[in-house]
Design a protein around this motif. Sequence first.
Motif, PDB file in Angstrom:
ATOM      1  N   ILE A  11      48.482 -10.651  20.584  1.00  0.00           N
ATOM      2  CA  ILE A  11      48.702  -9.316  21.185  1.00  0.00           C
ATOM      3  C   ILE A  11      47.728  -8.301  20.582  1.00  0.00           C
ATOM      4  N   ARG A  12      47.539  -8.356  19.268  1.00  0.00           N
ATOM      5  CA  ARG A  12      46.599  -7.398  18.636  1.00  0.00           C
ATOM      6  C   ARG A  12      45.183  -7.605  19.167  1.00  0.00           C
ATOM      7  N   SER A  13      44.827  -8.844  19.461  1.00  0.00           N
ATOM      8  CA  SER A  13      43.503  -9.108  20.024  1.00  0.00           C
ATOM      9  C   SER A  13      43.371  -8.447  21.398  1.00  0.00           C
ATOM     10  N   ARG A  14      44.434  -8.527  22.198  1.00  0.00           N
ATOM     11  CA  ARG A  14      44.393  -7.881  23.521  1.00  0.00           C
ATOM     12  C   ARG A  14      44.340  -6.362  23.375  1.00  0.00           C
ATOM     13  N   LEU A  15      45.033  -5.826  22.381  1.00  0.00           N
ATOM     14  CA  LEU A  15      44.965  -4.372  22.145  1.00  0.00           C
ATOM     15  C   LEU A  15      43.555  -3.952  21.742  1.00  0.00           C
ATOM     16  N   ASP A  16      42.923  -4.766  20.898  1.00  0.00           N
ATOM     17  CA  ASP A  16      41.541  -4.451  20.490  1.00  0.00           C
ATOM     18  C   ASP A  16      40.614  -4.428  21.700  1.00  0.00           C
ATOM     19  N   GLN A  17      40.845  -5.345  22.645  1.00  0.00           N
ATOM     20  CA  GLN A  17      40.005  -5.371  23.847  1.00  0.00           C
ATOM     21  C   GLN A  17      40.192  -4.098  24.669  1.00  0.00           C
ATOM     22  N   LEU A  18      41.420  -3.592  24.698  1.00  0.00           N
ATOM     23  CA  LEU A  18      41.675  -2.354  25.454  1.00  0.00           C
ATOM     24  C   LEU A  18      41.087  -1.135  24.753  1.00  0.00           C
ATOM     25  N   ARG A  19      40.944  -1.232  23.422  1.00  0.00           N
ATOM     26  CA  ARG A  19      40.449  -0.084  22.656  1.00  0.00           C
ATOM     27  C   ARG A  19      38.975  -0.257  22.350  1.00  0.00           C
ATOM     28  N   THR A  20      38.188  -0.410  23.393  1.00  0.00           N
ATOM     29  CA  THR A  20      36.732  -0.472  23.258  1.00  0.00           C
ATOM     30  C   THR A  20      36.122   0.647  24.091  1.00  0.00           C
ATOM     31  N   GLY A  21      34.817   0.815  23.956  1.00  0.00           N
ATOM     32  CA  GLY A  21      34.159   1.890  24.696  1.00  0.00           C
ATOM     33  C   GLY A  21      34.328   3.215  23.971  1.00  0.00           C
ATOM     34  N   PRO A  22      33.689   4.273  24.482  1.00  0.00           N
ATOM     35  CA  PRO A  22      33.701   5.563  23.777  1.00  0.00           C
ATOM     36  C   PRO A  22      35.088   6.151  23.600  1.00  0.00           C
ATOM     37  N   PHE A  23      35.990   5.964  24.575  1.00  0.00           N
ATOM     38  CA  PHE A  23      37.339   6.517  24.448  1.00  0.00           C
ATOM     39  C   PHE A  23      38.212   5.597  23.594  1.00  0.00           C
ATOM     40  N   GLY A  24      38.177   4.304  23.909  1.00  0.00           N
ATOM     41  CA  GLY A  24      39.039   3.352  23.228  1.00  0.00           C
ATOM     42  C   GLY A  24      38.716   3.213  21.749  1.00  0.00           C
ATOM     43  N   ALA A  25      37.441   3.219  21.404  1.00  0.00           N
ATOM     44  CA  ALA A  25      37.049   3.053  20.005  1.00  0.00           C
ATOM     45  C   ALA A  25      37.560   4.216  19.149  1.00  0.00           C
ATOM     46  N   LYS A  26      37.539   5.400  19.715  1.00  0.00           N
ATOM     47  CA  LYS A  26      38.048   6.561  18.976  1.00  0.00           C
ATOM     48  C   LYS A  26      39.546   6.417  18.727  1.00  0.00           C
ATOM     49  N   ARG A  27      40.275   5.970  19.764  1.00  0.00           N
ATOM     50  CA  ARG A  27      41.719   5.799  19.599  1.00  0.00           C
ATOM     51  C   ARG A  27      42.024   4.703  18.578  1.00  0.00           C
ATOM     52  N   LYS A  28      41.232   3.644  18.596  1.00  0.00           N
ATOM     53  CA  LYS A  28      41.453   2.567  17.636  1.00  0.00           C
ATOM     54  C   LYS A  28      41.289   3.080  16.205  1.00  0.00           C
ATOM     55  N   SER A  29      40.269   3.899  15.992  1.00  0.00           N
ATOM     56  CA  SER A  29      40.032   4.457  14.669  1.00  0.00           C
ATOM     57  C   SER A  29      41.214   5.325  14.219  1.00  0.00           C
ATOM     58  N   LEU A  30      41.739   6.122  15.141  1.00  0.00           N
ATOM     59  CA  LEU A  30      42.879   6.979  14.802  1.00  0.00           C
ATOM     60  C   LEU A  30      44.130   6.148  14.516  1.00  0.00           C
ATOM     61  N   LYS A  31      44.330   5.080  15.277  1.00  0.00           N
ATOM     62  CA  LYS A  31      45.489   4.216  15.027  1.00  0.00           C
ATOM     63  C   LYS A  31      45.374   3.561  13.647  1.00  0.00           C
ATOM     64  N   GLU A  32      44.186   3.196  13.254  1.00  0.00           N
ATOM     65  CA  GLU A  32      43.995   2.602  11.933  1.00  0.00           C
ATOM     66  C   GLU A  32      44.333   3.600  10.833  1.00  0.00           C
ATOM     67  N   THR A  33      44.093   4.874  11.094  1.00  0.00           N
ATOM     68  CA  THR A  33      44.472   5.922  10.145  1.00  0.00           C
ATOM     69  C   THR A  33      45.980   5.929   9.921  1.00  0.00           C
ATOM     70  N   LEU A  34      46.738   5.767  11.001  1.00  0.00           N
ATOM     71  CA  LEU A  34      48.197   5.747  10.887  1.00  0.00           C
ATOM     72  C   LEU A  34      48.668   4.552  10.064  1.00  0.00           C
ATOM     73  N   VAL A  35      48.054   3.409  10.296  1.00  0.00           N
ATOM     74  CA  VAL A  35      48.441   2.189   9.576  1.00  0.00           C
ATOM     75  C   VAL A  35      48.174   2.352   8.081  1.00  0.00           C
ATOM     76  N   LYS A  36      47.037   2.966   7.740  1.00  0.00           N
ATOM     77  CA  LYS A  36      46.718   3.193   6.324  1.00  0.00           C
ATOM     78  C   LYS A  36      47.729   4.137   5.684  1.00  0.00           C
ATOM     79  N   GLU A  37      48.174   5.119   6.452  1.00  0.00           N
ATOM     80  CA  GLU A  37      49.157   6.075   5.923  1.00  0.00           C
ATOM     81  C   GLU A  37      50.490   5.399   5.633  1.00  0.00           C
ATOM     82  N   TRP A  38      50.819   4.338   6.372  1.00  0.00           N
ATOM     83  CA  TRP A  38      52.125   3.688   6.226  1.00  0.00           C
ATOM     84  C   TRP A  38      52.258   2.984   4.882  1.00  0.00           C
ATOM     85  N   ILE A  39      51.130   2.465   4.377  1.00  0.00           N
ATOM     86  CA  ILE A  39      51.152   1.657   3.145  1.00  0.00           C
ATOM     87  C   ILE A  39      51.592   2.506   1.954  1.00  0.00           C
TER      88      ILE A  39
END
Length: 361
Positions: free
Chosen positions: A333-361
């Motif tokens: 499922i994460r692989s499919r999410l990564d595929q959706l989060r590509t391109g100029p819009f998707g890559a930005k969202r992926k970066s922001l989501k990674e920020t949230l994950v880092k905050e959780w730790i």
Amino acid sequence: MKQIEMAVIGAGPAGLGAAVEAAGHGVRVVVFDENNKPGGQLFKQIHKFFGSKEHLAGIRGFRIGAELLAQAAELDIDVKLGAVVYGLFSDRQIGIVHQGVKRLYQAEAILLATGAAENTLSFPGSTLPGVMSAGAAQTMANVHRVLPGKKVLMVGTGNVGLIVAYQLLQAGARVVALVDAAPRLGGYAVHAAKLRRAGVPLRLRHTIVEVRGKETVERAVVAEVDENFNPIKGSDEILSVDTVCLAVGLSPLTELAWMGGCRFKYLPGLGGHIPVHNQNMLTTSPGIYIAGDIAGVEEASTALEEGRLAGTAIAERLGYLSFEQAKVKKEAIRSRLDQLRTGPFGAKRKSLKETLVKEWI
């Protein structure tokens, strides 16, 4: 108080995706939704999904919604419609009003899939009949088969603005123009290209200044803006329209997450205050998961995948999947999410989501 294994709040793509995934592994699921029809935004979406076959590309949103409902029925998922969740309390207790009766449930795991609300703008004449959100216009045209107006001005060039403008065009309205104060399109070029081919002007660096009319919308005043988004004097233009649609962003509906004690991070690129969550969509409150627009505003296909991810994680938490079984499913499922989060819009969202994950730790 009634005990349940998994409670899903919200029967849109994220909620139904999670419910079907978890129930498919044996979890007993109850879905609550305040609306009288399930499916959320899917049943407004007459356009086809993007992506690959795994992302249901080429299938229209309302057909995906119908398939999810059929799967939910086959899995005997308890979907309670017209059920208003008024509170989320300690130990995962949920207060519900359903059919006029107040009830208290306690769930071993909760998924919040409460979606997002449309933002609005305030300007002279903004309360006149004929000024509405793009989502309202889409509901009127695609669900109730009522054209909201004959001459439409769309404010906002994100995907919602572009898609709804094109659908209104298909339904027989004349889209007079789209305006956006930003210097660049907010949505995908493929949607904008359809409008341009139909001769619809897309005016960037322009905003709505005023709506005029005696009892309803009769005209709209638009103007060019400077680098500080202030209207430039002398650039006013009067457009003859009877409808003004506002597509100016979405804000996640996070009230229940606040009540549940979740920790938040403010990320304007994902819509505002977002509950911090990990790679399994688990928030900082034990047993409370999120998916869809509450976890950051994205596309319906992303919401569906996030729901599946949360449903898999909850099935593992409740002992219906081993660590190894869940790992394989979650990685797919994460692989499919990564595929959706590509391109100029998707890559930005992926970066922001990674920020949230880092905050959780």
